[in-house]
Design a protein around this motif. Sequence first.
Motif, mmCIF file in Angstrom:
data_model
loop_
_atom_site.group_PDB
_atom_site.id
_atom_site.type_symbol
_atom_site.label_atom_id
_atom_site.label_comp_id
_atom_site.label_asym_id
_atom_site.label_seq_id
_atom_site.Cartn_x
_atom_site.Cartn_y
_atom_site.Cartn_z
ATOM 1 N N LEU A 177 -16.787 19.361 8.796
ATOM 2 C CA LEU A 177 -17.484 19.496 10.072
ATOM 3 C C LEU A 177 -18.668 18.545 10.145
ATOM 4 O O LEU A 177 -18.893 17.873 11.152
ATOM 5 N N ASN A 178 -19.449 18.458 9.046
ATOM 6 C CA ASN A 178 -20.586 17.538 9.026
ATOM 7 C C ASN A 178 -20.133 16.101 9.210
ATOM 8 O O ASN A 178 -20.803 15.301 9.880
ATOM 9 N N ALA A 179 -18.988 15.758 8.628
ATOM 10 C CA ALA A 179 -18.476 14.399 8.781
ATOM 11 C C ALA A 179 -18.117 14.105 10.226
ATOM 12 O O ALA A 179 -18.361 13.006 10.738
ATOM 13 N N LYS A 180 -17.543 15.108 10.919
ATOM 14 C CA LYS A 180 -17.201 14.920 12.320
ATOM 15 C C LYS A 180 -18.454 14.801 13.186
ATOM 16 O O LYS A 180 -18.512 14.014 14.129
ATOM 17 N N ILE A 181 -19.462 15.620 12.858
ATOM 18 C CA ILE A 181 -20.686 15.591 13.652
ATOM 19 C C ILE A 181 -21.383 14.246 13.545
ATOM 20 O O ILE A 181 -21.990 13.758 14.504
ATOM 21 N N GLU A 182 -21.275 13.621 12.392
ATOM 22 C CA GLU A 182 -21.918 12.321 12.203
ATOM 23 C C GLU A 182 -21.241 11.225 13.012
ATOM 24 O O GLU A 182 -21.834 10.174 13.251
ATOM 25 N N SER A 183 -20.000 11.450 13.407
ATOM 26 C CA SER A 183 -19.292 10.466 14.227
ATOM 27 C C SER A 183 -19.565 10.756 15.702
ATOM 28 O O SER A 183 -19.155 11.801 16.207
ATOM 29 N N PRO A 184 -20.282 9.892 16.415
ATOM 30 C CA PRO A 184 -20.634 10.179 17.815
ATOM 31 C C PRO A 184 -19.407 10.190 18.714
ATOM 32 O O PRO A 184 -18.436 9.453 18.490
ATOM 33 N N ASN A 185 -19.452 11.033 19.707
ATOM 34 C CA ASN A 185 -18.384 11.131 20.708
ATOM 35 C C ASN A 185 -18.792 10.276 21.909
ATOM 36 O O ASN A 185 -19.392 10.755 22.869
ATOM 37 N N LEU A 186 -18.487 8.984 21.839
ATOM 38 C CA LEU A 186 -18.916 8.039 22.869
ATOM 39 C C LEU A 186 -17.963 8.084 24.066
ATOM 40 O O LEU A 186 -16.747 8.056 23.894
ATOM 41 N N GLN A 187 -18.532 8.153 25.254
ATOM 42 C CA GLN A 187 -17.726 8.233 26.469
ATOM 43 C C GLN A 187 -18.317 7.353 27.558
ATOM 44 O O GLN A 187 -19.539 7.215 27.667
ATOM 45 N N THR A 188 -17.429 6.795 28.363
ATOM 46 C CA THR A 188 -17.830 6.107 29.585
ATOM 47 C C THR A 188 -17.228 6.868 30.752
ATOM 48 O O THR A 188 -16.012 7.096 30.786
ATOM 49 N N VAL A 189 -18.054 7.286 31.697
ATOM 50 C CA VAL A 189 -17.599 8.107 32.816
ATOM 51 C C VAL A 189 -18.119 7.547 34.132
ATOM 52 O O VAL A 189 -19.134 6.842 34.168
ATOM 53 N N ASP A 190 -17.410 7.843 35.209
ATOM 54 C CA ASP A 190 -17.899 7.562 36.558
ATOM 55 C C ASP A 190 -18.788 8.706 37.017
ATOM 56 O O ASP A 190 -18.505 9.878 36.727
ATOM 57 N N VAL A 191 -19.859 8.391 37.733
ATOM 58 C CA VAL A 191 -20.712 9.420 38.331
ATOM 59 C C VAL A 191 -21.048 9.007 39.761
ATOM 60 O O VAL A 191 -21.004 7.830 40.118
ATOM 61 N N ILE A 244 -22.178 6.540 49.635
ATOM 62 C CA ILE A 244 -22.438 6.787 48.217
ATOM 63 C C ILE A 244 -21.460 5.955 47.385
ATOM 64 O O ILE A 244 -20.245 6.000 47.609
ATOM 65 N N ALA A 245 -22.001 5.182 46.465
ATOM 66 C CA ALA A 245 -21.180 4.345 45.593
ATOM 67 C C ALA A 245 -21.044 5.005 44.225
ATOM 68 O O ALA A 245 -21.891 5.805 43.808
ATOM 69 N N LEU A 246 -19.987 4.669 43.536
ATOM 70 C CA LEU A 246 -19.789 5.152 42.174
ATOM 71 C C LEU A 246 -20.475 4.206 41.198
ATOM 72 O O LEU A 246 -20.622 3.016 41.458
ATOM 73 N N ARG A 247 -20.868 4.740 40.062
ATOM 74 C CA ARG A 247 -21.386 3.895 38.990
ATOM 75 C C ARG A 247 -20.937 4.458 37.643
ATOM 76 O O ARG A 247 -20.606 5.632 37.539
ATOM 77 N N GLU A 248 -20.933 3.606 36.671
ATOM 78 C CA GLU A 248 -20.525 4.026 35.341
ATOM 79 C C GLU A 248 -21.736 4.460 34.529
ATOM 80 O O GLU A 248 -22.845 3.962 34.705
ATOM 81 N N LYS A 249 -21.471 5.398 33.645
ATOM 82 C CA LYS A 249 -22.515 5.873 32.738
ATOM 83 C C LYS A 249 -21.885 6.030 31.355
ATOM 84 O O LYS A 249 -20.784 6.585 31.225
ATOM 85 N N SER A 250 -22.562 5.526 30.336
ATOM 86 C CA SER A 250 -22.097 5.698 28.962
ATOM 87 C C SER A 250 -22.957 6.746 28.284
ATOM 88 O O SER A 250 -24.193 6.669 28.331
ATOM 89 N N VAL A 251 -22.306 7.715 27.704
ATOM 90 C CA VAL A 251 -23.031 8.839 27.108
ATOM 91 C C VAL A 251 -22.534 9.058 25.680
ATOM 92 O O VAL A 251 -21.411 8.700 25.317
ATOM 93 N N ARG A 252 -23.401 9.668 24.882
ATOM 94 C CA ARG A 252 -23.040 10.024 23.518
ATOM 95 C C ARG A 252 -22.978 11.541 23.433
ATOM 96 O O ARG A 252 -23.996 12.223 23.505
ATOM 97 N N GLY A 253 -21.785 12.060 23.301
ATOM 98 C CA GLY A 253 -21.607 13.493 23.226
ATOM 99 C C GLY A 253 -21.536 13.973 21.788
ATOM 100 O O GLY A 253 -21.525 13.181 20.839
ATOM 101 N N THR A 254 -21.534 15.265 21.630
ATOM 102 C CA THR A 254 -21.386 15.876 20.313
ATOM 103 C C THR A 254 -20.041 16.588 20.233
ATOM 104 O O THR A 254 -19.439 16.926 21.240
ATOM 105 N N ILE A 255 -19.581 16.799 19.005
ATOM 106 C CA ILE A 255 -18.339 17.523 18.807
ATOM 107 C C ILE A 255 -18.574 18.997 19.153
ATOM 108 O O ILE A 255 -19.407 19.666 18.537
ATOM 109 N N SER A 256 -17.852 19.494 20.152
ATOM 110 C CA SER A 256 -18.043 20.886 20.564
ATOM 111 C C SER A 256 -16.731 21.609 20.807
ATOM 112 O O SER A 256 -16.738 22.781 21.192
ATOM 113 N N ASN A 257 -15.607 20.907 20.592
ATOM 114 C CA ASN A 257 -14.320 21.543 20.841
ATOM 115 C C ASN A 257 -13.971 22.525 19.722
ATOM 116 O O ASN A 257 -14.511 22.454 18.609
#
Length: 342
Positions: free
Chosen positions: A66-80, A41-54
């Motif tokens: 809060l609306n201003a924060k929600i409009e800013s996407p939470n962009l992440q790159t992760v290994d899967v 099994i090899a690793l690969r990268e995935k880019s996702v757009r999350g929402t503010i949930s903290n």
Amino acid sequence: MANELKTASVLAFERKFDPSDALLSSGNWATREASQDWAPIALREKSVRGTISNRLPAKDQDPLKLNAKIESPNLQTVDVATLPADADTLKVQFTLRVLGGTGQPSACNDAAYRQKLLATVGSYVQQHGFAELAKRYAANLANGRFLWRNRIGAEQVEVTVAQIKDGKAAASWTFNALAHDMNALVASGTEQANVQALADVIAAGLGGTSHVLLQITAFVRVGAGQEVFPSQELILDKGSSKKSKTLYDVGGVAAMHSQKIGNALRTIDTWYPEASVNGPIAVEPYGSVTTQGRAYRQPKEKQDFYNLLDGWVIKDKVPDADQQHFVMATLIRGGVFGDADK
């Protein structure tokens, strides 16, 4: 007294359970007998757009902020790491050496303390042997605890443990991991004999009467294309990585850390005060469980490794049998335990 025995300022023990990293591969449950041909099994990268949930501080709970924060996407790159779309089973394989010499320090700068320590360990071995500890280690191999998150929700889990001699399997035992009680560390009725046979081999290795090398192979049927879970890397320099999650690999193959495997195998401590509620925890000097932020063996209660060891070796206050097992399991774990302040 001038010759009063004191804890050595330099005191270290090598670990006696020495697992390798575990490599992950994939295939189909029906073809697991020919798993040597399964694809890594090899690793690969995935880019996702999350929402503010903290959880937000009070100053940021204003609707406009809060609306201003929600409009800013939470962009992440992760290994899967995932199974292929045409494979429904994860294979996890590693080797484990069981070494003798338990209780013999690799470094000790006090000859009198060393002599007393060896005598104390010798009395334990003469009275109890390694049967109780070996049974618990064998149970954690049989129940697949070393799979961690990969075990959760699996339809079937099969674990095969082979004793390797001269490069070949001299004996092997196969277990239905899901049939074992992980909290009680008790084998299912039909597999008790196999667990006991494996425990006898481990005990011989700890006792130094036999060279023991085990190869552990686990098959986990989770479903085609499903995500699997190698170890996650700890990135100390956050600025050097653009990924929010980095997984571990060995030569491009998804893998689990040997330290994580070892932690699972030594999860045998049911002798601490709250064990009836929480179940077994990993053997640690203070009973530390980082995921709970707790140390279950507090020094003020005299249940930690250092108080028990000092009382046993220096003050001749022999702990009860359960705490003797804990002290010996900590020595098998290994570590640096000297009293540097003195």
